[in-house]
Design a protein around this motif. Structure first.
Motif, PDB file in Angstrom:
ATOM      1  N   SER A  39       0.843  -1.190   0.000  1.00 53.29           N
ATOM      2  CA  SER A  39       0.000   0.000   0.000  1.00 53.29           C
ATOM      3  C   SER A  39       0.878   1.239   0.000  1.00 53.29           C
ATOM      4  O   SER A  39       1.977   1.232   0.571  1.00 53.29           O
ATOM      5  N   GLY A  40       0.370   2.317  -0.611  1.00 50.87           N
ATOM      6  CA  GLY A  40       1.087   3.578  -0.577  1.00 50.87           C
ATOM      7  C   GLY A  40       0.843   4.338   0.721  1.00 50.87           C
ATOM      8  O   GLY A  40       1.488   5.345   0.989  1.00 50.87           O
ATOM      9  N   SER A  41      -0.091   3.841   1.526  1.00 55.04           N
ATOM     10  CA  SER A  41      -0.463   4.546   2.748  1.00 55.04           C
ATOM     11  C   SER A  41       0.170   3.879   3.978  1.00 55.04           C
ATOM     12  O   SER A  41      -0.062   2.697   4.241  1.00 55.04           O
ATOM     13  N   PRO A  79      -6.300   0.951  -9.338  1.00 55.04           N
ATOM     14  CA  PRO A  79      -7.082   1.447 -10.480  1.00 55.04           C
ATOM     15  C   PRO A  79      -6.611   0.775 -11.782  1.00 55.04           C
ATOM     16  O   PRO A  79      -5.437   0.402 -11.920  1.00 55.04           O
ATOM     17  N   ASN A  80      -7.539   0.646 -12.738  1.00 52.36           N
ATOM     18  CA  ASN A  80      -7.297  -0.149 -13.947  1.00 52.36           C
ATOM     19  C   ASN A  80      -5.989   0.195 -14.668  1.00 52.36           C
ATOM     20  O   ASN A  80      -5.242  -0.695 -15.081  1.00 52.36           O
ATOM     21  N   ARG A  81      -5.699   1.476 -14.835  1.00 49.99           N
ATOM     22  CA  ARG A  81      -4.553   1.922 -15.610  1.00 49.99           C
ATOM     23  C   ARG A  81      -3.216   1.529 -14.960  1.00 49.99           C
ATOM     24  O   ARG A  81      -2.161   1.626 -15.573  1.00 49.99           O
ATOM     25  N   LEU A  82      -3.265   1.061 -13.708  1.00 52.19           N
ATOM     26  CA  LEU A  82      -2.026   0.683 -13.010  1.00 52.19           C
ATOM     27  C   LEU A  82      -1.870  -0.830 -12.926  1.00 52.19           C
ATOM     28  O   LEU A  82      -0.920  -1.325 -12.303  1.00 52.19           O
ATOM     29  N   HIS A  83      -2.766  -1.587 -13.551  1.00 54.85           N
ATOM     30  CA  HIS A  83      -2.621  -3.040 -13.510  1.00 54.85           C
ATOM     31  C   HIS A  83      -1.366  -3.488 -14.276  1.00 54.85           C
ATOM     32  O   HIS A  83      -0.618  -4.347 -13.797  1.00 54.85           O
ATOM     33  N   THR A 126      -8.021 -13.594 -14.547  1.00 52.54           N
ATOM     34  CA  THR A 126      -8.797 -12.363 -14.411  1.00 52.54           C
ATOM     35  C   THR A 126      -9.771 -12.601 -13.259  1.00 52.54           C
ATOM     36  O   THR A 126     -10.454 -13.629 -13.220  1.00 52.54           O
ATOM     37  N   ALA A 127      -9.833 -11.654 -12.337  1.00 55.67           N
ATOM     38  CA  ALA A 127     -10.567 -11.875 -11.080  1.00 55.67           C
ATOM     39  C   ALA A 127     -12.080 -11.755 -11.275  1.00 55.67           C
ATOM     40  O   ALA A 127     -12.712 -10.844 -10.742  1.00 55.67           O
ATOM     41  N   TYR A 128     -12.637 -12.681 -12.036  1.00 59.14           N
ATOM     42  CA  TYR A 128     -14.083 -12.702 -12.242  1.00 59.14           C
ATOM     43  C   TYR A 128     -14.729 -13.563 -11.159  1.00 59.14           C
ATOM     44  O   TYR A 128     -14.895 -14.774 -11.321  1.00 59.14           O
TER      45      TYR A 128
HETATM   46  P1  NDP Z   1     -10.364   2.091  -4.667  1.00 61.84           P
HETATM   47  O1  NDP Z   1     -10.346   3.453  -5.236  1.00 61.84           O
HETATM   48  O2  NDP Z   1     -11.183   1.837  -3.457  1.00 61.84           O
HETATM   49  O3  NDP Z   1      -8.886   1.633  -4.333  1.00 61.84           O
HETATM   50  C1  NDP Z   1      -7.832   1.676  -5.243  1.00 61.84           C
HETATM   51  C2  NDP Z   1      -6.518   1.590  -4.463  1.00 61.84           C
HETATM   52  O4  NDP Z   1      -5.452   1.549  -5.398  1.00 61.84           O
HETATM   53  C3  NDP Z   1      -6.255   2.791  -3.576  1.00 61.84           C
HETATM   54  O5  NDP Z   1      -6.846   2.690  -2.307  1.00 61.84           O
HETATM   55  C4  NDP Z   1      -4.750   2.757  -3.488  1.00 61.84           C
HETATM   56  O6  NDP Z   1      -4.362   1.805  -2.509  1.00 61.84           O
HETATM   57  C5  NDP Z   1      -4.307   2.176  -4.812  1.00 61.84           C
HETATM   58  N1  NDP Z   1      -3.778   3.197  -5.734  1.00 61.84           N
HETATM   59  C6  NDP Z   1      -2.530   3.219  -6.228  1.00 61.84           C
HETATM   60  N2  NDP Z   1      -2.364   4.262  -7.024  1.00 61.84           N
HETATM   61  C7  NDP Z   1      -3.527   4.951  -7.036  1.00 61.84           C
HETATM   62  C8  NDP Z   1      -3.959   6.139  -7.695  1.00 61.84           C
HETATM   63  N3  NDP Z   1      -3.164   6.837  -8.527  1.00 61.84           N
HETATM   64  N4  NDP Z   1      -5.225   6.569  -7.484  1.00 61.84           N
HETATM   65  C9  NDP Z   1      -6.056   5.876  -6.691  1.00 61.84           C
HETATM   66  N5  NDP Z   1      -5.687   4.733  -6.039  1.00 61.84           N
HETATM   67  C10 NDP Z   1      -4.424   4.279  -6.217  1.00 61.84           C
HETATM   68  O7  NDP Z   1     -10.769   1.102  -5.860  1.00 61.84           O
HETATM   69  P2  NDP Z   1     -11.468  -0.325  -5.776  1.00 61.84           P
HETATM   70  O8  NDP Z   1     -10.925  -1.125  -4.662  1.00 61.84           O
HETATM   71  O9  NDP Z   1     -12.922  -0.147  -5.847  1.00 61.84           O
HETATM   72  O10 NDP Z   1     -10.992  -0.951  -7.195  1.00 61.84           O
HETATM   73  C11 NDP Z   1      -9.689  -1.483  -7.398  1.00 61.84           C
HETATM   74  C12 NDP Z   1      -9.725  -2.472  -8.571  1.00 61.84           C
HETATM   75  O11 NDP Z   1     -10.606  -3.529  -8.235  1.00 61.84           O
HETATM   76  C13 NDP Z   1     -10.252  -1.896  -9.871  1.00 61.84           C
HETATM   77  O12 NDP Z   1      -9.605  -2.491 -10.966  1.00 61.84           O
HETATM   78  C14 NDP Z   1     -11.727  -2.275  -9.864  1.00 61.84           C
HETATM   79  O13 NDP Z   1     -12.287  -2.367 -11.152  1.00 61.84           O
HETATM   80  C15 NDP Z   1     -11.672  -3.628  -9.174  1.00 61.84           C
HETATM   81  N6  NDP Z   1     -12.894  -3.962  -8.425  1.00 61.84           N
HETATM   82  C16 NDP Z   1     -13.357  -5.238  -8.491  1.00 61.84           C
HETATM   83  C17 NDP Z   1     -14.470  -5.622  -7.805  1.00 61.84           C
HETATM   84  C18 NDP Z   1     -14.937  -7.034  -7.891  1.00 61.84           C
HETATM   85  O14 NDP Z   1     -16.015  -7.339  -7.384  1.00 61.84           O
HETATM   86  N7  NDP Z   1     -14.182  -7.939  -8.492  1.00 61.84           N
HETATM   87  C19 NDP Z   1     -15.240  -4.665  -6.998  1.00 61.84           C
HETATM   88  C20 NDP Z   1     -14.644  -3.351  -6.926  1.00 61.84           C
HETATM   89  C21 NDP Z   1     -13.517  -3.037  -7.638  1.00 61.84           C
HETATM   90  P3  NDP Z   1      -3.283   2.126  -1.387  1.00 61.84           P
HETATM   91  O15 NDP Z   1      -3.788   3.344  -0.654  1.00 61.84           O
HETATM   92  O16 NDP Z   1      -3.277   0.904  -0.571  1.00 61.84           O
HETATM   93  O17 NDP Z   1      -1.981   2.398  -2.102  1.00 61.84           O
END
Ligand code: NDP
Length: 337
Positions: A39-41, A79-83, A126-128
């Motif tokens: 985590s970044g936090s 977020p998607n763009r960071l996968h 893929t996490a389906y």
């Molecule tokens: P959140 O916004 O709640 O969390 C994203 C986390 O990514 C942040 O808390 C942070 O974690 C980290 N992060 C790193 N860089 C960034 C940035 N530049 N901006 C924002 N966050 C950043 O998103 P979700 O948890 O809702 O979604 C995360 C992924 O999971 C997405 O791909 C989404 O599509 C997927 N998803 C899947 C679900 C499912 O049911 N399978 C349900 C919901 C989401 P940290 O503070 O720890 O660094």
């Protein structure tokens, strides 16, 4: 077969879904455990490291030195763009990967993500979670067994408000760079992938439209309506970032129909109604922790060298289909997938 050992997972990105759903699932799964939390936090690292008795590291630390020996697989939940960067690094380190949906923010980046895993020979899932849900798996068997005759059409609707008390307009889901698209990529992917799974069929063409009315949605689709031609079947789907939460799936066959409502949430019990000329049957609250099933499925496959059904190609088919929908929304034409 039960595998030997336990898969050690590094959880990369501790956002809402990872904290509320995935981490508790991995921690209680039979075949895996969260050994590293990334985590970044600093606050989250302290809290989650203690809760899960795991090594908590930042985004630089987890790929360096001895930290790499503390996990066998990586779960990417940023977020998607960071996968892509996290998956590329994991593949280079020889780690198995489970990556959140959608695979990436663009088709081209998703293709690079899948290629990275293929080139390094590491498993990719893929996490389906819907595919791991026992109820959805049972429904697939029921449909295949002719429970409602020949399946013909499916309707899926996933509405989930993006703006609520905690999430304001300044969030990555509304940023096209980080998200790729709005409701379509975030929510439309659930009915699309689930129907593909139930029909065991891939799209040949797609068309649709996207609209935004709210100010916060100026740069991504707030509403997305699309149709998919599966050859033998047709799917009609809608996804929306505004309005009362609605998650509903209908499959219509020659002799009956199945309605699942709620259908797509991760923590709710699904209600299922099956109707044929013989009458109606209701199954209420047939729940299970599908995310735990999902991670056990992944861990089992990695530990035993087994097949992963929701692999990278599965994720790419959805990226291709959704990209076709976006193209169709621009051109007004039906687009081959
Ligand atoms: P959140 O916004 O709640 O969390 C994203 C986390 O990514 C942040 O808390 C942070 O974690 C980290 N992060 C790193 N860089 C960034 C940035 N530049 N901006 C924002 N966050 C950043 O998103 P979700 O948890 O809702 O979604 C995360 C992924 O999971 C997405 O791909 C989404 O599509 C997927 N998803 C899947 C679900 C499912 O049911 N399978 C349900 C919901 C989401 P940290 O503070 O720890 O660094």
């Amino acid at each position: 077969d039960s595998p030997e050992g336990t898969l050690r997972i590094a959880v990369v990105g501790c956002g809402g879904h990872a904290r509320a759903v995935s981490l508790p699932a991995i921690a209680t799964a039979d075949y895996c455990e969260p050994t590293v939390i990334v985590s970044g936090s600093a606050e989250k690292r302290a809290e989650l490291g203690e809760t899960y008795m795991a090594t908590a590291l930042d985004y630089h630390e987890y790929t360096a030195g001895q930290a790499v020996d503390e996990y066998d697989a990586v779960y990417v939940s940023t977020p998607n763009r960071l996968h892509l960067p996290h998956v590329e690094t994991a593949a280079r380190l020889g780690k198995a990967v489970i990556c959140e949906k959608p695979l990436e923010a663009t088709l081209e980046r998703a293709e690079r993500l899948v290629a990275a895993c293929e080139n390094e020979g590491v498993p990719l899932m893929t996490a389906y979670r819907m595919q791991a849900a026992p109820v959805v798996r049972r429904l697939r068997e029921f449909l295949r067994g002719g429970g409602i005759g020949e399946p013909q059409r499916a309707f899926g609707d996933f509405t989930y408000p993006a703006l609520d008390g905690e999430r304001g307009p300044d969030q990555w889901r509304l940023d096209p760079e980080l998200a790729g698209a709005g409701a379509l990529f975030d929510l439309g992917i659930y009915p699309l992938n689930t129907v593909r799974f139930l029909f065991d069929s891939d799209p040949v063409a797609a068309w649709g439209d996207t609209r935004s009315t709210g100010e916060a949605f100026a740069e991504v689709d707030e509403h997305s309506d699309f149709s998919v031609d599966f050859g033998e079947y047709v799917g009609n789907f809608s996804a929306s970032f505004s309005g009362y939460t609605t998650t509903r799936l209908t499959v219509q066959g020659t002799h009956g129909r199945v309605v699942v409502d709620p259908a797509f949430g991760s923590t709710e019990d699904r209600d299922i109604m099956v109707e044929t000329k013989a009458g109606r049957v209701r199954l209420v609250g047939v729940g299970a922790n599908e995310t735990r099933e999902e991670f056990d499925y992944f861990a089992n496959a990695v530990l035993t060298g087994g097949e992963i059904e929701s692999d990278g190609e599965d994720g790419l088919v959805d990226m291709r289909t959704m990209t076709a929908v976006l193209e169709s929304a621009e051109t007004g034409s039906r687009v081959d997938v």
